[in-house]
Write a protein that holds these residues in place. Structure first.
Motif, PDB file in Angstrom:
ATOM      1  N   THR A 173       0.835  -1.200   0.000  1.00 47.34           N
ATOM      2  CA  THR A 173       0.000   0.000   0.000  1.00 47.34           C
ATOM      3  C   THR A 173       0.872   1.255   0.000  1.00 47.34           C
ATOM      4  OG1 THR A 173      -0.098   0.317   2.412  1.00 47.34           O
ATOM      5  CG2 THR A 173      -1.644  -1.269   1.440  1.00 47.34           C
ATOM      6  N   THR A 174       0.251   2.367  -0.406  1.00 44.72           N
ATOM      7  CA  THR A 174       0.923   3.665  -0.352  1.00 44.72           C
ATOM      8  C   THR A 174       0.176   4.640   0.551  1.00 44.72           C
ATOM      9  OG1 THR A 174      -0.319   4.554  -2.231  1.00 44.72           O
ATOM     10  CG2 THR A 174       1.720   3.356  -2.717  1.00 44.72           C
ATOM     11  N   GLY A 175      -1.009   4.245   0.990  1.00 45.95           N
ATOM     12  CA  GLY A 175      -1.866   5.171   1.714  1.00 45.95           C
ATOM     13  C   GLY A 175      -2.742   5.975   0.772  1.00 45.95           C
ATOM     14  N   LEU A 176      -2.358   5.990  -0.505  1.00 46.80           N
ATOM     15  CA  LEU A 176      -3.129   6.697  -1.530  1.00 46.80           C
ATOM     16  C   LEU A 176      -3.647   5.754  -2.608  1.00 46.80           C
ATOM     17  CD1 LEU A 176      -0.874   9.864  -1.964  1.00 46.80           C
ATOM     18  CD2 LEU A 176      -3.052   9.708  -0.741  1.00 46.80           C
ATOM     19  N   ASP A 177      -3.408   4.457  -2.438  1.00 46.38           N
ATOM     20  CA  ASP A 177      -3.935   3.473  -3.379  1.00 46.38           C
ATOM     21  C   ASP A 177      -5.437   3.328  -3.161  1.00 46.38           C
ATOM     22  OD1 ASP A 177      -4.245   0.760  -1.550  1.00 46.38           O
ATOM     23  OD2 ASP A 177      -2.650   2.106  -0.887  1.00 46.38           O
ATOM     24  N   PRO A 178      -6.177   2.820  -4.145  1.00 49.03           N
ATOM     25  CA  PRO A 178      -7.635   2.760  -4.035  1.00 49.03           C
ATOM     26  C   PRO A 178      -8.152   2.039  -2.797  1.00 49.03           C
ATOM     27  CG  PRO A 178      -6.991   2.388  -6.299  1.00 49.03           C
ATOM     28  CD  PRO A 178      -5.715   2.418  -5.496  1.00 49.03           C
ATOM     29  N   GLU A 179      -7.547   0.921  -2.440  1.00 48.98           N
ATOM     30  CA  GLU A 179      -8.052   0.175  -1.283  1.00 48.98           C
ATOM     31  C   GLU A 179      -7.823   0.947   0.015  1.00 48.98           C
ATOM     32  OE1 GLU A 179      -8.427  -4.452  -0.568  1.00 48.98           O
ATOM     33  OE2 GLU A 179      -6.368  -3.792  -0.257  1.00 48.98           O
ATOM     34  N   SER A 180      -6.652   1.557   0.157  1.00 53.67           N
ATOM     35  CA  SER A 180      -6.387   2.355   1.353  1.00 53.67           C
ATOM     36  C   SER A 180      -7.363   3.512   1.458  1.00 53.67           C
ATOM     37  CB  SER A 180      -4.950   2.895   1.322  1.00 53.67           C
ATOM     38  OG  SER A 180      -4.002   1.853   1.385  1.00 53.67           O
ATOM     39  N   LEU A 181      -7.594   4.208   0.348  1.00 57.88           N
ATOM     40  CA  LEU A 181      -8.511   5.342   0.358  1.00 57.88           C
ATOM     41  C   LEU A 181      -9.927   4.890   0.676  1.00 57.88           C
ATOM     42  CD1 LEU A 181      -7.177   7.314  -2.740  1.00 57.88           C
ATOM     43  CD2 LEU A 181      -6.936   7.937  -0.329  1.00 57.88           C
ATOM     44  N   LEU A 182     -10.318   3.739   0.163  1.00 58.20           N
ATOM     45  CA  LEU A 182     -11.642   3.196   0.474  1.00 58.20           C
ATOM     46  C   LEU A 182     -11.794   2.981   1.968  1.00 58.20           C
ATOM     47  CD1 LEU A 182     -14.361   1.823  -0.199  1.00 58.20           C
ATOM     48  CD2 LEU A 182     -13.068  -0.284  -0.638  1.00 58.20           C
ATOM     49  N   PHE A 183     -10.805   2.351   2.600  1.00 57.45           N
ATOM     50  CA  PHE A 183     -10.886   2.067   4.032  1.00 57.45           C
ATOM     51  C   PHE A 183     -10.878   3.359   4.855  1.00 57.45           C
ATOM     52  CE2 PHE A 183      -8.830  -2.426   3.634  1.00 57.45           C
ATOM     53  CZ  PHE A 183      -9.905  -2.817   2.850  1.00 57.45           C
ATOM     54  N   ILE A 184     -10.037   4.303   4.472  1.00 54.07           N
ATOM     55  CA  ILE A 184      -9.964   5.563   5.209  1.00 54.07           C
ATOM     56  C   ILE A 184     -11.292   6.315   5.107  1.00 54.07           C
ATOM     57  CG2 ILE A 184      -8.862   7.841   5.237  1.00 54.07           C
ATOM     58  CD1 ILE A 184      -6.266   6.383   4.308  1.00 54.07           C
ATOM     59  N   GLU A 185     -11.870   6.349   3.923  1.00 54.22           N
ATOM     60  CA  GLU A 185     -13.165   7.015   3.744  1.00 54.22           C
ATOM     61  C   GLU A 185     -14.256   6.329   4.572  1.00 54.22           C
ATOM     62  OE1 GLU A 185     -14.355   9.646   2.031  1.00 54.22           O
ATOM     63  OE2 GLU A 185     -12.422  10.323   1.271  1.00 54.22           O
ATOM     64  N   ALA A 186     -14.207   4.996   4.623  1.00 52.32           N
ATOM     65  CA  ALA A 186     -15.202   4.252   5.400  1.00 52.32           C
ATOM     66  C   ALA A 186     -15.071   4.552   6.887  1.00 52.32           C
ATOM     67  CB  ALA A 186     -15.073   2.761   5.133  1.00 52.32           C
ATOM     68  N   TYR A 187     -13.838   4.591   7.391  1.00 53.88           N
ATOM     69  CA  TYR A 187     -13.622   4.926   8.799  1.00 53.88           C
ATOM     70  C   TYR A 187     -14.171   6.315   9.112  1.00 53.88           C
ATOM     71  CZ  TYR A 187     -10.523   1.016  10.076  1.00 53.88           C
ATOM     72  OH  TYR A 187     -10.013  -0.215  10.387  1.00 53.88           O
ATOM     73  N   LEU A 188     -13.901   7.265   8.219  1.00 48.43           N
ATOM     74  CA  LEU A 188     -14.389   8.627   8.441  1.00 48.43           C
ATOM     75  C   LEU A 188     -15.912   8.669   8.432  1.00 48.43           C
ATOM     76  CD1 LEU A 188     -13.784  11.630   8.781  1.00 48.43           C
ATOM     77  CD2 LEU A 188     -13.660  11.822   6.287  1.00 48.43           C
TER      78      LEU A 188
ATOM     79  N   LEU B 212      -1.229   2.561   8.008  1.00 46.44           N
ATOM     80  CA  LEU B 212      -1.950   2.726   6.752  1.00 46.44           C
ATOM     81  C   LEU B 212      -2.304   4.195   6.533  1.00 46.44           C
ATOM     82  CD1 LEU B 212      -3.448   1.359   4.335  1.00 46.44           C
ATOM     83  CD2 LEU B 212      -5.466   1.268   5.807  1.00 46.44           C
ATOM     84  N   LEU B 213      -2.747   4.859   7.589  1.00 46.37           N
ATOM     85  CA  LEU B 213      -3.109   6.269   7.497  1.00 46.37           C
ATOM     86  C   LEU B 213      -1.881   7.148   7.264  1.00 46.37           C
ATOM     87  CD1 LEU B 213      -5.227   8.531   7.811  1.00 46.37           C
ATOM     88  CD2 LEU B 213      -4.823   8.446  10.267  1.00 46.37           C
ATOM     89  N   HIS B 214      -0.788   6.826   7.924  1.00 43.69           N
ATOM     90  CA  HIS B 214       0.390   7.689   7.875  1.00 43.69           C
ATOM     91  C   HIS B 214       1.283   7.455   6.662  1.00 43.69           C
ATOM     92  CE1 HIS B 214       0.437   9.969  11.707  1.00 43.69           C
ATOM     93  NE2 HIS B 214      -0.462   9.054  12.027  1.00 43.69           N
ATOM     94  N   ARG B 215       1.088   6.347   5.965  1.00 41.55           N
ATOM     95  CA  ARG B 215       1.961   6.089   4.804  1.00 41.55           C
ATOM     96  C   ARG B 215       1.804   7.167   3.740  1.00 41.55           C
ATOM     97  NH1 ARG B 215       4.833   1.525   4.092  1.00 41.55           N
ATOM     98  NH2 ARG B 215       4.720   1.575   1.833  1.00 41.55           N
ATOM     99  N   ALA B 216       0.612   7.733   3.610  1.00 40.94           N
ATOM    100  CA  ALA B 216       0.402   8.807   2.631  1.00 40.94           C
ATOM    101  C   ALA B 216       1.162  10.067   3.036  1.00 40.94           C
ATOM    102  CB  ALA B 216      -1.076   9.117   2.493  1.00 40.94           C
TER     103      ALA B 216
END
Length: 205
Positions: free
Chosen positions: A99-114, A164-168
Motif C-alpha cells: 500500500t501507499t496510503g493513496l492506493d484505491p483500497e487504502s482510500l476506500l478504508f480511510i473514507e469508510a472509517y471517516l 496505513l493512514l500515515h503512509r500517505a
C-alpha cells in the motif's frame, strides 16, 4: 445457449453496483458519490440503484464493509503457516508494503472509517469486521505463546491501521523500520503461559 434468469441478472447488477461503489468512494470521496455516478459506472439505469439498495449510503456501506471483510479475512490465512510470532508480525507488515496510503483500497478504508464516525450503524458493522480480524490474530499470538495475546492483538491491529493512514504522509514509513519496535510487543508469557496476571488485576506487589 442457457438463458440468464431474472435472479442472476439481479445478482450481476448488485455486483456491478458494489464494485462501482468501491471505485467511486476511493476516487471521489464518500459524500461525493451520487446515484448518477453509480449508475454510469456500473452501466445500469439509475432506477436500479434504488431498486436494489435502500439508499446510496446503504450501497456505499455494504460495498465498503464487504471489501474490508474480504481483505482482512485473507490476512490471517496467509499467516497460518508462521513458525513464530515474529513471522506473524512480519506477515502483517508485508501487507503494508503493498500500500501507499493513496492506493484505491487504502482510500476506500480511510473514507469508510471517516464515514463511520458519523453513522452508528456503519460503525458497528466495521467494528464487527475489525473484531473478527483481531480475534483471529489473537489466536495466532496465543498459539505462539505471546503474553496477553488479546491486548497485543488489539495494539497490533491499531498500529497497522495507523501506519496505513500515515503512509500517505510519510512514504518512507516501511515495515522494515517498524518491525524492531513492534517486535517488542511479542515477548513470551512468563513460564510459557499466555496471561499476564499483573495486567489482569492480579498481585502487583
Amino acid at each position: 445457449m442457457a438463458r440468464t434468469t431474472t435472479a442472476e441478472r439481479g445478482r450481476e447488477v448488485r455486483r456491478r453496483l458494489l464494485a462501482s461503489a468501491c471505485e467511486l468512494i476511493a476516487e471521489r470521496g464518500w459524500t461525493a458519490v451520487s446515484t448518477r455516478m453509480l449508475a454510469e459506472r456500473a452501466g445500469v439505469a439509475p432506477g436500479l440503484v434504488h431498486y436494489h439498495f435502500a439508499s446510496v449510503h446503504a450501497l456505499l456501506s455494504e460495498a465498503a464493509v464487504g471489501a474490508m471483510r474480504d481483505h482482512l479475512s485473507r490476512m490471517p490465512e496467509s499467516l497460518d503457516g508462521a513458525d513464530d510470532a515474529r513471522q506473524v508480525l512480519d506477515g502483517l507488515l508485508a501487507e503494508l508494503e503493498e500500500t501507499t496510503g493513496l492506493d484505491p483500497e487504502s482510500l476506500l478504508f480511510i473514507e469508510a472509517y471517516l464515514a463511520a464516525t458519523r453513522d452508528d450503524a456503519l460503525r458497528r458493522e466495521i467494528s464487527a469486521v475489525v473484531a473478527e480480524f483481531r480475534t483471529r490474530l489473537e489466536e495466532l499470538l496465543l498459539r505462539h505463546g505471546v503474553a496477553a495475546p488479546e491486548r497485543t492483538a488489539a495494539v497490533l491491529t491499531a498500529a497497522v491501521d495507523g501506519v496505513l493512514l500515515h503512509r500517505a504522509l510519510t512514504p518512507g514509513l516501511s515495515g522494515a523500520a517498524l518491525a524492531p519496535v513492534l517486535g517488542r510487543l511479542l515477548a513470551p508469557a512468563p513460564g510459557g503461559g499466555t496471561d499476564d496476571d499483573t495486567e489482569g488485576g492480579g498481585d502487583r506487589r
